[in-house]
Design a protein around this motif. Structure first.
Motif, PDB file in Angstrom:
ATOM      1  N   VAL A   5      33.005  29.764  59.004  1.00 28.62           N
ATOM      2  CA  VAL A   5      32.631  29.407  57.621  1.00 28.62           C
ATOM      3  C   VAL A   5      31.387  28.513  57.604  1.00 28.62           C
ATOM      4  O   VAL A   5      30.509  28.654  56.745  1.00 28.62           O
TER       5      VAL A   5
ATOM      6  N   ALA B 275      31.269  26.352  49.684  1.00 30.42           N
ATOM      7  CA  ALA B 275      31.895  27.378  50.545  1.00 30.42           C
ATOM      8  C   ALA B 275      33.222  26.866  51.102  1.00 30.42           C
ATOM      9  O   ALA B 275      34.228  27.585  51.101  1.00 30.42           O
TER      10      ALA B 275
ATOM     11  N   ASP C 258      37.320  27.988  49.710  1.00 30.80           N
ATOM     12  CA  ASP C 258      38.063  28.814  50.670  1.00 30.80           C
ATOM     13  C   ASP C 258      39.529  28.395  50.651  1.00 30.80           C
ATOM     14  O   ASP C 258      39.854  27.264  51.037  1.00 30.80           O
TER      15      ASP C 258
ATOM     16  N   ARG D 203      41.918  28.866  52.494  1.00 30.05           N
ATOM     17  CA  ARG D 203      42.561  28.529  53.777  1.00 30.05           C
ATOM     18  C   ARG D 203      42.459  27.039  54.096  1.00 30.05           C
ATOM     19  O   ARG D 203      43.142  26.537  54.968  1.00 30.05           O
TER      20      ARG D 203
END
Ligand code: HEM
Length: 389
Positions: free
Chosen positions: A95, A207, A211, A213
């Motif tokens: 990422v 970003a 995300d 996760r």
């Protein structure tokens, strides 16, 4: 001797000691002191590589600096890129990578070149400056703020906070205890994360925050990793670049004649300055190092400036000599090899090209004052005089 004692690194004799330990392939134990559990040290290029290599029986998850080991783990372990291993590390790296990639560095090249040209032109007009205090920190902070999406108006405040949080046990950073500076940085970033969740941009914070996760803690830890990793190393490579040029008269003339020399010069600046002084790992099983058995759970420190002065690989290692083989460990080695290397190289390239344009020669005024730290190999003050072309 406790090799974690920051006072050892104020002494110019550190270079001779590092060279000797590297030449001897020394593996030395430091008793509990700066680290509650004590630690091993390795110094040679081969010794450091053996500890940091991809398949080595060592982990970063207990922490990567002196003070941490299996019994005293870093709370960020497993959640922050530089102290995560295995699939957690791969996920985080994938990422963050696009924001620190070579392509990103290329896209920023014109902006950074322009900004650095202006800073150097101003410094020349002033006749010189303390590059450790003023020019050094500004260039990396401005790049990192752009990647994270930190407003330019907050840049100086963040430089101040990261210096206090990670600048080492130096009296110039005693206006705020490191923990307080670090907490303030995290609070600042938490506000920014909340804002980017409401209104995302094309930056690294957006970003990570977008995300699913990653929880808030992981987002903050990794913003922190990039901010500190980007600021607290590159600023000293930049300051050290002036120091190197002062020791190697004629280098800027060579660069003016042959601009392709800029690549090898950047690598030699990284080797010669080695701003990351150590990285630490913890053995995951009993390991044999030259002449020494390291028990599972014990910490081993790889001293990167020592590896970068290993006399078996770098002849006259204290001399600044562009064109050496680029096998230095300035950016580390193995799975945690510096993710910001392309950006650091971009910043140094921009600096060297601007210096070649505006500066005839660099000289150091007075004695360089090193930072009191066992982690960051840098400068507290480096006053230079710049002769215009
Ligand atoms: C990792 C050095 C610039 C971000 C590392 C490591 C070293 C290092 C030695 C390995 C740590 C370990 O093995 O535990 C340097 C030096 C720099 C520099 C000497 C400048 C001259 C930057 C910049 C950024 C950055 C500009 C970001 C903007 C990172 C990150 C990691 C890292 C995110 C963790 C990579 C991972 O764990 O996979 N750096 N660094 N660094 N660096 Fe740099």
């Amino acid at each position: 001797m406790d090799l974690g004692d920051p006072d050892l690194y104020l002494d110019p004799g550190r270079f001779a000691r590092w060279r000797r330990y590297a030449a001897d392939d020394a593996v030395l134990w430091s008793d509990a002191g700066t680290s509650p559990g004590g630690f091993w040290s390795v110094f040679s290029l081969a010794g450091c590589r053996a500890v940091l290599a991809p398949k080595a029986a060592f982990t970063s998850e207990y922490g990567m600096m002196i003070g941490f080991d299996r019994d005293h783990p870093d709370k960020a372990g497993g959640g922050m890129l530089v102290v995560a291993d295995g699939p957690r590390h791969t996920r985080l790296r994938s990422v963050i990578m696009p924001f620190l990639s070579r392509a990103m560095a290329e896209s920023l090249e014109d902006t950074v070149r322009q900004e650095v040209r202006q800073l150097v032109a101003d410094a020349v007009a002033a006749g010189g400056l303390d590059v450790a205090a003023s020019l050094g920190p500004v260039i990396p902070a401005s790049v990192v703020c752009r990647l994270l999406g930190v407003p330019a108006t907050d840049r100086d405040m963040l430089i101040e906070l990261t210096s206090h949080a990670f600048g080492g046990a130096d009296s110039s950073f005693d206006r705020m205890p490191p923990d307080a500076a670090h907490s303030e940085m995290i609070l600042y970033l938490a506000d920014l994360v909340a804002e980017r969740r409401r209104s995302p941009g094309d930056d690294l914070i957006s970003a990570l925050a977008g995300d699913p996760r990653f929880d808030l803690r992981e987002v903050l830890l990794n913003c922190d990793n990039v901010l500190v990793g980007g600021n607290e190393t590159t600023r000293h490579a930049i300051a050290g670049c002036f120091h190197a040029l002062a020791t190697a008269a004629g280098t800027l003339d060579r660069l003016r004649t042959d601009p392709d020399l800029v690549g090898p010069l950047v690598e030699e600046v990284i080797r010669w300055t080695s701003p990351a002084m150590h990285v630490l790992r913890v053995a995951t099983e009993d390991v044999e190092l030259p002449g020494q058995r390291v028990a599972s759970g014990e910490a081993v420190v790889a001293w990167l400036p020592a590896a970068n002065r290993d006399p078996r690989h770098f002849a006259a290692a204290d001399e600044f000599r562009p064109g050496r083989p680029a096998n230095h460990l300035g950016f580390g080695y193995g799975p945690h090899h510096c993710l910001g290397a392309a950006l650091a190289r971009l910043e140094l390239r921009a600096l060297l090209l601007a210096l070649a344009e505006f500066v005839d020669s660099v000289s150091v005024v007075g004695e360089p004052v090193p930072l009191r730290s066992n982690l960051v190999h840098g400068y507290r003050h480096l006053q230079v005089r710049l002769e215009p072309v």
